[in-house]
Design an enzyme around this catalytic site. Structure first.
Site, PDB file in Angstrom:
ATOM      1  N   ASP A   1       0.855  -1.325  -0.045  1.00  0.00           N
ATOM      2  CA  ASP A   1      -0.051  -0.022  -0.114  1.00  0.00           C
ATOM      3  C   ASP A   1       0.895   1.173   0.065  1.00  0.00           C
ATOM      4  OD1 ASP A   1      -1.982  -1.562   0.016  1.00  0.00           O
ATOM      5  OD2 ASP A   1      -2.869  -1.139   1.974  1.00  0.00           O
TER       6      ASP A   1
ATOM      7  N   GLU B   1       3.761   1.798  -1.195  1.00  0.00           N
ATOM      8  CA  GLU B   1       4.376   1.981  -2.558  1.00  0.00           C
ATOM      9  C   GLU B   1       3.524   2.352  -3.488  1.00  0.00           C
ATOM     10  OE1 GLU B   1       8.023  -1.650  -3.023  1.00  0.00           O
ATOM     11  OE2 GLU B   1       5.755  -2.023  -2.635  1.00  0.00           O
ATOM     12  N   TYR B   2       2.248   2.108  -3.534  1.00  0.00           N
ATOM     13  CA  TYR B   2       1.169   2.421  -4.156  1.00  0.00           C
ATOM     14  C   TYR B   2       0.924   3.663  -3.837  1.00  0.00           C
ATOM     15  CZ  TYR B   2      -3.708   2.918  -6.162  1.00  0.00           C
ATOM     16  OH  TYR B   2      -4.731   3.498  -6.961  1.00  0.00           O
ATOM     17  N   ASP B   3       0.731   4.113  -2.767  1.00  0.00           N
ATOM     18  CA  ASP B   3       0.589   5.495  -2.294  1.00  0.00           C
ATOM     19  C   ASP B   3       1.709   6.519  -2.673  1.00  0.00           C
ATOM     20  OD1 ASP B   3      -1.848   4.998  -1.027  1.00  0.00           O
ATOM     21  OD2 ASP B   3      -1.050   4.936   1.083  1.00  0.00           O
TER      22      ASP B   3
ATOM     23  N   SER C   1      -8.577  32.845 -31.652  1.00  0.00           N
ATOM     24  CA  SER C   1      -7.057  33.154 -31.052  1.00  0.00           C
ATOM     25  C   SER C   1      -6.540  34.600 -31.816  1.00  0.00           C
ATOM     26  CB  SER C   1      -6.322  32.171 -31.358  1.00  0.00           C
ATOM     27  OG  SER C   1      -6.427  31.665 -32.704  1.00  0.00           O
ATOM     28  N   LEU C   2      -5.553  34.847 -31.399  1.00  0.00           N
ATOM     29  CA  LEU C   2      -4.929  36.412 -31.877  1.00  0.00           C
ATOM     30  C   LEU C   2      -3.824  35.903 -32.738  1.00  0.00           C
ATOM     31  CD1 LEU C   2      -5.299  38.400 -28.742  1.00  0.00           C
ATOM     32  CD2 LEU C   2      -6.808  38.477 -30.733  1.00  0.00           C
TER      33      LEU C   2
ATOM     34  N   GLU D   1      -5.067  47.000 -24.794  1.00  0.00           N
ATOM     35  CA  GLU D   1      -5.337  46.240 -23.401  1.00  0.00           C
ATOM     36  C   GLU D   1      -4.055  45.374 -23.247  1.00  0.00           C
ATOM     37  OE1 GLU D   1      -8.749  43.775 -23.963  1.00  0.00           O
ATOM     38  OE2 GLU D   1     -10.002  45.682 -24.606  1.00  0.00           O
TER      39      GLU D   1
ATOM     40  N   LYS E   1      -2.379  42.112 -22.286  1.00  0.00           N
ATOM     41  CA  LYS E   1      -2.764  40.831 -22.582  1.00  0.00           C
ATOM     42  C   LYS E   1      -2.425  40.093 -21.298  1.00  0.00           C
ATOM     43  CE  LYS E   1      -2.161  37.312 -26.278  1.00  0.00           C
ATOM     44  NZ  LYS E   1      -1.824  36.097 -25.397  1.00  0.00           N
TER      45      LYS E   1
ATOM     46  N   ASP F   1      -1.712  37.034 -19.007  1.00  0.00           N
ATOM     47  CA  ASP F   1      -1.186  35.489 -18.971  1.00  0.00           C
ATOM     48  C   ASP F   1      -2.207  34.656 -18.172  1.00  0.00           C
ATOM     49  OD1 ASP F   1       0.183  33.736 -20.159  1.00  0.00           O
ATOM     50  OD2 ASP F   1       1.830  34.107 -19.098  1.00  0.00           O
TER      51      ASP F   1
ATOM     52  N   ARG G   1     -11.913  27.755 -22.966  1.00  0.00           N
ATOM     53  CA  ARG G   1     -11.949  27.912 -24.439  1.00  0.00           C
ATOM     54  C   ARG G   1     -11.751  26.405 -25.140  1.00  0.00           C
ATOM     55  NH1 ARG G   1      -7.871  28.290 -28.424  1.00  0.00           N
ATOM     56  NH2 ARG G   1      -8.438  29.580 -29.930  1.00  0.00           N
TER      57      ARG G   1
ATOM     58  N   GLU H   1     -10.632  36.681 -18.862  1.00  0.00           N
ATOM     59  CA  GLU H   1      -9.356  36.052 -18.701  1.00  0.00           C
ATOM     60  C   GLU H   1      -9.574  35.792 -17.035  1.00  0.00           C
ATOM     61  OE1 GLU H   1      -7.570  35.460 -21.318  1.00  0.00           O
ATOM     62  OE2 GLU H   1      -5.623  34.886 -20.655  1.00  0.00           O
TER      63      GLU H   1
ATOM     64  N   TYR I   1     -13.349  41.285 -21.196  1.00  0.00           N
ATOM     65  CA  TYR I   1     -12.715  41.743 -22.204  1.00  0.00           C
ATOM     66  C   TYR I   1     -13.218  41.857 -23.669  1.00  0.00           C
ATOM     67  CZ  TYR I   1      -9.605  37.905 -22.705  1.00  0.00           C
ATOM     68  OH  TYR I   1      -9.117  36.575 -22.867  1.00  0.00           O
TER      69      TYR I   1
ATOM     70  N   LYS J   1       3.283  41.126 -28.975  1.00  0.00           N
ATOM     71  CA  LYS J   1       4.122  40.371 -27.609  1.00  0.00           C
ATOM     72  C   LYS J   1       5.156  41.143 -27.130  1.00  0.00           C
ATOM     73  CE  LYS J   1       1.837  36.315 -27.428  1.00  0.00           C
ATOM     74  NZ  LYS J   1       2.681  35.237 -27.580  1.00  0.00           N
TER      75      LYS J   1
ATOM     76  N   CYS K   1      18.333   8.089 -43.744  1.00  0.00           N
ATOM     77  CA  CYS K   1      17.379   8.407 -42.754  1.00  0.00           C
ATOM     78  C   CYS K   1      18.149   7.704 -41.346  1.00  0.00           C
ATOM     79  CB  CYS K   1      16.212   7.973 -42.790  1.00  0.00           C
ATOM     80  SG  CYS K   1      14.730   7.805 -41.877  1.00  0.00           S
TER      81      CYS K   1
ATOM     82  N   CYS L   1      14.944   4.974 -40.866  1.00  0.00           N
ATOM     83  CA  CYS L   1      14.735   3.556 -41.481  1.00  0.00           C
ATOM     84  C   CYS L   1      15.937   3.201 -42.318  1.00  0.00           C
ATOM     85  CB  CYS L   1      13.562   3.857 -42.187  1.00  0.00           C
ATOM     86  SG  CYS L   1      13.820   4.945 -43.765  1.00  0.00           S
TER      87      CYS L   1
ATOM     88  N   CYS M   1      13.521  12.211 -46.076  1.00  0.00           N
ATOM     89  CA  CYS M   1      13.905  10.666 -45.990  1.00  0.00           C
ATOM     90  C   CYS M   1      13.007  10.187 -47.227  1.00  0.00           C
ATOM     91  CB  CYS M   1      13.310   9.991 -44.667  1.00  0.00           C
ATOM     92  SG  CYS M   1      13.056   8.421 -44.965  1.00  0.00           S
TER      93      CYS M   1
ATOM     94  N   CYS N   1       9.286   3.989 -43.854  1.00  0.00           N
ATOM     95  CA  CYS N   1       9.857   4.725 -42.727  1.00  0.00           C
ATOM     96  C   CYS N   1       8.878   4.752 -41.652  1.00  0.00           C
ATOM     97  CB  CYS N   1      10.480   6.133 -43.043  1.00  0.00           C
ATOM     98  SG  CYS N   1      11.031   6.679 -41.512  1.00  0.00           S
TER      99      CYS N   1
END
Ligand code: IVH
Length: 705
Positions: A42, A44-46, A91-92, A128, A130, A132, A151, A187, A239, A327, A431, A434, A449, A455
Site C-alpha cells: 500500500d 508503494e502504491y501511495d 485566437s490572436l 489592453e 494581454k 497571461d 476555451r 481571462e 474584455y 508580444k 535516414c 529507417c 527521407c 520509414c
C-alpha cells in the site's frame, strides 16, 4: 520510479512520466480490485499516486483524461461536460515588433474602402494588457449567470460553471438592464503575490508547487471539486463580446464601459488610441512598467474600436482581422548545446534540433530547441558543445539565437547534415530511423527521407497526426500508444484503428493495459466513425494541407466523393480542367495543388484512403449560416473596381455567406460581379453566358445594399 525531484522536471519529462504513471497505477488498480493479487505494498502504491498528484499540481495542463486523479474510486469521473460556444472563441495573430503592428494597421486600411480612399480618417484601437491566464466564456440569460466554459478547441470547451461561481469577482447577476442573452469573454488569472503565497503554503505542507501563475489558475479551474477552486485566489478581467441577443454597444470602448456598469472587472490600464503611434507608445510604456503590475502580462492586445468595422473585417482561419497581440520581446538564457540531433517528421522532413543542457527560461525549463534547417545552422554556425543563447516567446517553441564564440570548445567542427546523416563506414546520407537514402532536393531547405512507405518514423508521425485533436481527435492515441501499437503491428494504416476492436483481447493483455483502459480506447475510436469532411482531409496529412487549406477544400468540393473524384482526375490529367479548378480556389496555389496530386498519385495512398472509407462516414461540408444564404455553394468571380468595398472585403463577405470565390471565369462560375473598368473576365463571362451582376445587384442579392 523516477528520481528526478518534481521541481526539476521539464515539461517533456513530466508528460512522459504522467503517461507512465497513469498506466502503472491503472495496472495496480486492476491487480488489486479485479484480480485481488496486488504486486506492491500500500505504501508503494501511495507513493505512486502522490508522485502523480505532485507532477499534476505543477503541470496542470498535462493532466490526462486517464489519470488516476481524475477517477473517483475505480470508475472514471468523466471529467467535465462539453459545451459548444455560441460563437467560436478565436485566437490572436501575433506581432513581435513595431513593423508588424504597422503592417496590421496597413492591412485594415487596405481592407476597408473608405479608409483606403481617405488616408486622413484615423483608425482607432483600444489597447489592453494581454493577461497571461486562462480564457473563459460566460453566458448570461436575462442578466443571470448560467454557464461558464473554458476555451477548449475554440468551438467546444469544458463546462466549469460551478468552479467559476466560486470566483468572487464574477458577477452572478448583471447590474442594470441586461440583454436576454449575452456571452462575455475574459481571462481568469492569479496575481503574482497570491501565487507566491499559495506556493509557499503548499511547499510548507509538503505539497507540490505550481510552475507559474498561469498554470496555477488553469489547474484551479480545471479540476473537478469547486471547493478547491473556492480556496484559490482567482481573479477575473472581462474584455470581449461573444454572442448577444441585441446590440449592446457601437464600439469596443463603449462596450468596456458597459461591462463595468454590469459589474465586471475591466482592466484599468486599457486605453483608447487614436493612431498607430499612440498604440505603440502604450506598448512601450507598459513594457517598461509591467513588473509593477500585480499580475503577469505577455503583451498588448489592439482591437479595432468600431464594431461595424470589426464585423466587416471578419476573420482569417482562427483569428480575427480586427485584433492583434503585440508580444513583449522574448526571454533569453544561456546554456550549452550538447549536440545537434535529427528527427523525422510525418512528411519525411529531417529536422535538426538542439539537445540542450536544461535551463530555466522565464519560469519554464527548456531542454530542446528547434534549429529549423541546415542553412540556418550554417548561417549561425552552431556546433556541438557550443555555448548558446536561447529564447522563448510565449507559447512559441524555444529557439537558439546565437553562439557565445568566446566559449567555443577547441577543435570543434562546423555542423554538416550530410556528415551527421552518414553512418561510420558508409558513403551516403541516410535516414536515421529507417536507413533509406536521405536527399536534399535542389531549391529546398530541408533534407528528406525517401522511404515514405517504409520509414516507421514517418508512419508513426502520420498516425499521431491522424489521431490528433484537430484531426480525428482520438483520445488515448497519442505519441506513446501510437508508436507502441504501430511497432507491434496492431495499427499500420488509419483504417486499422477502426478494426482494433477485433483485437481487444491482445490490447488488454499488453503491459499496463486492462479491461477498463481497453474499453475506453475502443469507445473513443468508435465515437469518431463519423467525421466532418474538413477534419477528414486534414487528417490525411498531405504535405502543405493544414487545417485552413483542408477547410477551403471541404468548402469547395463539399463531399468526400466529389473531392476524391476531382483529385483522381488530376492524377490522370495533370493539366486538365480539374487541376485548374483546384488552383482556382483562392489561396490554393500550384505548389499545394502539386502536393495533393502527388498524394493521390501514390497507389498506396489511394488504397489506404479507400480502405479507411469502408470504416468511417465522412459528413458533407455544411455551414449553418450559409444554408440560409442565397449564394451558399455558388461560385463567384469579382472583376473590375468596386465602389463600396475593397475586393478583399467583397471576397471575405461572399465566403462568409458560403460562396466560393474564384479567380477566373469558367463554365462552373455562377455569378460574375462586374465593377468599373472590367476587362477580359467580363468578356469571357458574356461568351460563356454566365450571369453578370453589377455591384448594386450583387449587394441586393446578398441583402447588404
Ligand atoms: S481578446 C478575438 N483581449 O489571449 C479576440 N484576449 O492569444 C479574443 N488574452 O485566448 C481575445 N488578454 O486568452 C483578448 N485583453 C485581452 C486578452 C486576451 C489575454 C488571451 C486570451 C486569448 C489569447 C489569444
Amino acid at each position: 520510479m523516477s528520481t528526478i525531484p518534481v521541481e526539476q522536471l521539464t515539461e517533456e519529462e513530466a508528460k512522459a512520466e504522467l503517461a507512465r504513471l497513469a498506466k502503472e497505477i491503472a495496472r495496480h488498480d486492476e491487480l488489486y480490485y479485479q484480480k485481488d493479487a496486488p504486486e506492491i505494498s500500500d505504501a508503494e502504491y501511495d507513493a505512486l499516486v502522490q508522485r502523480n498528484r505532485a507532477i499534476e499540481a505543477r503541470f496542470p495542463e498535462l493532466i490526462r483524461a486517464d489519470s488516476p486523479s481524475q477517477r473517483v474510486g475505480a470508475a472514471p469521473a468523466g471529467a467535465f461536460k462539453k459545451v459548444k460556444h455560441l460563437r467560436p472563441m478565436l485566437s490572436l495573430e501575433n506581432a513581435f515588433d513595431d513593423e508588424d503592428v504597422r503592417g496590421f494597421f496597413a492591412g485594415v486600411r487596405n481592407f476597408i474602402k473608405e479608409l483606403r480612399d481617405d488616408p486622413s480618417i484615423p483608425i482607432e484601437v483600444v489597447a489592453e494588457p494581454k493577461i497571461d491566464g486562462l480564457s473563459i466564456s460566460l453566458l448570461y440569460e436575462n442578466g443571470e449567470f448560467v454557464r461558464g466554459a473554458t476555451r477548449g478547441d475554440g468551438a467546444v470547451g469544458e463546462d466549469v460553471t460551478e468552479n467559476l461561481r466560486t470566483v468572487q469577482l464574477l458577477p452572478k447577476r448583471l447590474d442594470g438592464k441586461a440583454p436576454a442573452l449575452i456571452e462575455v469573454r475574459g481571462e481568469v488569472y492569479m496575481e503574482k503575490a497570491a501565487f507566491l503565497a499559495m506556493n509557499e503554503a503548499r511547499a510548507a505542507r509538503g505539497e507540490a508547487v505550481f510552475a507559474n501563475p498561469r498554470n496555477a489558475a488553469a489547474g484551479s479551474l480545471r479540476q473537478l471539486d469547486p471547493r478547491i477552486t473556492a480556496e484559490r485566489p482567482l481573479k477575473l478581467f472581462a474584455y470581449a463580446l461573444g454572442e448577444a441577443s441585441e446590440e449592446v454597444a457601437e464600439t469596443h470602448w463603449e462596450f468596456l464601459d458597459q461591462l463595468r456598469r454590469w459589474g465586471f472587472p475591466v482592466n484599468p490600464e486599457s486605453r483608447l488610441c487614436g493612431s498607430i503611434e499612440e498604440a505603440l507608445a502604450f506598448h512601450h510604456q507598459i513594457a517598461e512598467t509591467r513588473a509593477r503590475l500585480p499580475y503577469d502580462i505577455d503583451g498588448v492586445v489592439y482591437k479595432i474600436n468600431r464594431f461595424d468595422w470589426q464585423k466587416r473585417l471578419g476573420m482569417v482561419s482562427r483569428a480575427p482581422r480586427w485584433a492583434l497581440a503585440h508580444k513583449f520581446p522574448a526571454e533569453r538564457a544561456v546554456t550549452v548545446l550538447k549536440s545537434i540531433e535529427i528527427s523525422v517528421g510525418r512528411t519525411g522532413v529531417l529536422t535538426p534540433w538542439a539537445n540542450l543542457e536544461p535551463v530555466n527560461v522565464g519560469g519554464v525549463v527548456v531542454a530542446r530547441a528547434t534549429l529549423h534547417n541546415e542553412d540556418e545552422i550554417a548561417r549561425k554556425d552552431f556546433r556541438d558543445g557550443d555555448t548558446v543563447v536561447i529564447q522563448r516567446a510565449g507559447d512559441v517553441i524555444p529557439q537558439v539565437v546565437s553562439v557565445v564564440l568566446e566559449r567555443r570548445p577547441r577543435g570543434s567542427k562546423p555542423f554538416s547534415m550530410a556528415a551527421k546523416l552518414t553512418p561510420p563506414g558508409q558513403h551516403e546520407p541516410v535516414c536515421p530511423i529507417c536507413g533509406s537514402k536521405a536527399v536534399r532536393e535542389e531549391g529546398q531547405a530541408h533534407w528528406r527521407c525517401t522511404g515514405t512507405l517504409v520509414c516507421p518514423a514517418q508512419a508513426v508521425e502520420r498516425m499521431i497526426h491522424f489521431c490528433s485533436r484537430l484531426a480525428f481527435d482520438i483520445e488515448g492515441m497519442g505519441e506513446k500508444n501510437a508508436a507502441a501499437f504501430w511497432s507491434d503491428g496492431l495499427i499500420r494504416t488509419p483504417a486499422d484503428l477502426f478494426r482494433l476492436h477485433r483485437r481487444a483481447a491482445e490490447i488488454e493483455a499488453r503491459e499496463g493495459w486492462g479491461a477498463v483502459s481497453t474499453r475506453k480506447l475502443l469507445d473513443a475510436i468508435e465515437r469518431r466513425r463519423r467525421i466532418p469532411l474538413d477534419r477528414f482531409i486534414y487528417a490525411l496529412g498531405i504535405r502543405q494541407v493544414g487545417e485552413a487549406t483542408a477547410k477551403l477544400l471541404a468548402r469547395h468540393y463539399r463531399s468526400i466523393g466529389a473531392w476524391k473524384q476531382a483529385m483522381e482526375e488530376i492524377v490522370r490529367h495533370p493539366d486538365g480542367e480539374a487541376y485548374h479548378e483546384l488552383t482556382n480556389i483562392s489561396q490554393i496555389g500550384p505548389s499545394v495543388a502539386d502536393d495533393i496530386r502527388r498524394f493521390f498519385a501514390e497507389e498506396h495512398n489511394r488504397e489506404a484512403l479507400e480502405d479507411l472509407l469502408t470504416e468511417v462516414t465522412v459528413e458533407d461540408f455544411t455551414r449553418p449560416a450559409a444554408a440560409a444564404s442565397p449564394i451558399a455553394g455558388k461560385t463567384v468571380v469579382f472583376t473590375g473596381t468596386l465602389e463600396k468595398m475593397t475586393r478583399q472585403e467583397a471576397k471575405s463577405r461572399a465566403e462568409a455567406l458560403g460562396a466560393n470565390v474564384a479567380g477566373s471565369v469558367s463554365k462552373k462560375t455562377d455569378y460574375v460581379v462586374v465593377g468599373a473598368d472590367a476587362g477580359s473576365k467580363a468578356a469571357k463571362a458574356k461568351d460563356l453566358g454566365v450571369t453578370m451582376l453589377t455591384e448594386e445587384e450583387w449587394l441586393a442579392l446578398i441583402g447588404g445594399a
